[in-house]
Design an enzyme around this catalytic site. Structure first.
Site, PDB file in Angstrom:
ATOM      1  CB  SER A 134      -0.639   0.370   1.132  1.00 45.60           C
ATOM      2  OG  SER A 134      -1.554   1.773   1.666  1.00 45.60           O
ATOM      3  CE1 TYR A 147      -4.038  -2.291   4.756  1.00 47.18           C
ATOM      4  CE2 TYR A 147      -3.765  -0.131   4.109  1.00 47.18           C
ATOM      5  CZ  TYR A 147      -3.821  -1.073   3.952  1.00 47.18           C
ATOM      6  OH  TYR A 147      -3.922  -1.492   2.373  1.00 47.18           O
TER       7      TYR A 147
END
Length: 236
Positions: A134, A147
Site C-alpha cells: 500500500s 495498517y
C-alpha cells in the site's frame, strides 16, 4: 496465475487482465458467489479459469487450493498475494484485536501462501510472486499506523524472500498502489468513517491500472514499484 482476494477490486481486475493476456487463472477468495460469477465471466471469453474458496490465513485451505491448481493446470508459475484488509485508528486508541486480525491477514496470509507456493515453483523450475502492499507506507498519515505497519512488514518480508529465492529462479516483487476505486473502504475492519474523511477529494485510480502494474511486475521482475503520485511521496 493464482490470485488471492480475487472476488472483487484489484484481485478481480488482475484476474481479468491475466486472462486477457492468455494466462490460466486460479481465483482464490472467501466469497464463493463472487468467484463463481467471475469464473463464469472469464470462461465466457474462452479463458481457462478455476475458482477455489480459500481463506489465506488457513494453511490447510491454501495447500488444498494450490493442490487443486496443480491438479487442474499442471503447475503454479505466478502468485499474486492481493487478499488484505484495512484498518483506521490512532496508535493510542486502536483496538488490539483489530490490529491482530489485520496483521494475520495482511502479513501472515501472504506468508502462508508463499510457503505453499514456493515448493511448487521449485518443482517447475521457477516462478513469480507479487505481493500487494500500500502507498500508505510512504507517508506518516495519522490514523494509518497499524495498517501501514502491516504493509511495511509485508514489504520487508517480500524483500527478504526476494533475496532468499532468487538463486532458485523465483522472483518476489512488491506493488504499492495509490487510492483505488474498489470495495476497500467498505471492508475496512474499523475506522471506516475516518478513512473516508482522510481520502475525501483524492483522485482514485481504477483497479485496472493496478492490474496492469501487476502484470508488468511479473514481466520485468522488478523488486518494488509504487503507483503513488510524487505529490504524495511516491514516484508515479
Amino acid at each position: 496465475m493464482v490470485v488471492t482476494g480475487a472476488s472483487s477490486g484489484i484481485g478481480a481486475a488482475t484476474a481479468r487482465a491475466a486472462a486477457a493476456a492468455g494466462a490460466r487463472v486460479v481465483l482464490a477468495a472467501r466469497r464463493e458467489d463472487r468467484l463463481a460469477a467471475l469464473a463464469a465471466e472469464l470462461s465466457g471469453t474462452g479463458a481457462e479459469v478455476l475458482a477455489v474458496r480459500c481463506d489465506v490465513t488457513e494453511p490447510d485451505q491454501v495447500a488444498a487450493a494450490l493442490g487443486t491448481a496443480v491438479a487442474t493446470f499442471g503447475r503454479v508459475d505466478v502468485v499474486v498475494n492481493n487478499a488484505g484488509q484495512g484498518l483506521q485508528g490512532t496508535v493510542t486508541d486502536v483496538d488490539l484485536d483489530d490490529v491482530r486480525a489485520v496483521l494475520e491477514l495482511n502479513v501472515l496470509g501472504p506468508l502462508v501462501v508463499m510457503q505453499a507456493a514456493v515448493p511448487l515453483m521449485r518443482a517447475g523450475g521457477g516462478g513469480s510472486i507479487v505481493n500487494i502492499s500500500s502507498g500508505t507506507t510512504l507517508a506518516a498519515a495519522p490514523g494509518t499506523g497499524p495498517y501501514a505497519a502491516s504493509k511495511s512488514a509485508l514489504e520487508k518480508l517480500s524483500a527478504v524472500a526476494r533475496e532468499e529465492l532468487a538463486p532458485e529462479g523465483i522472483t518476489v516483487s512488491c506493488l504499492l498502489p495509490f487510492a483505488t476505486s474498489t470495495e476497500f473502504m467498505t471492508s475496512i475492519r474499523a475506522g471506516r468513517e475516518a478513512a473516508e474523511e482522510m481520502t475525501a477529494g483524492a483522485t482514485f485510480d481504477p483497479p485496472e491500472r493496478v492490474a496492469e502494474a501487476v502484470l508488468d511486475l511479473v514481466r520485468t521482475g522488478a523488486a518494488q514499484v509504487d503507483l503513488v503520485p510524487r505529490a504524495y511521496g511516491g514516484s508515479a
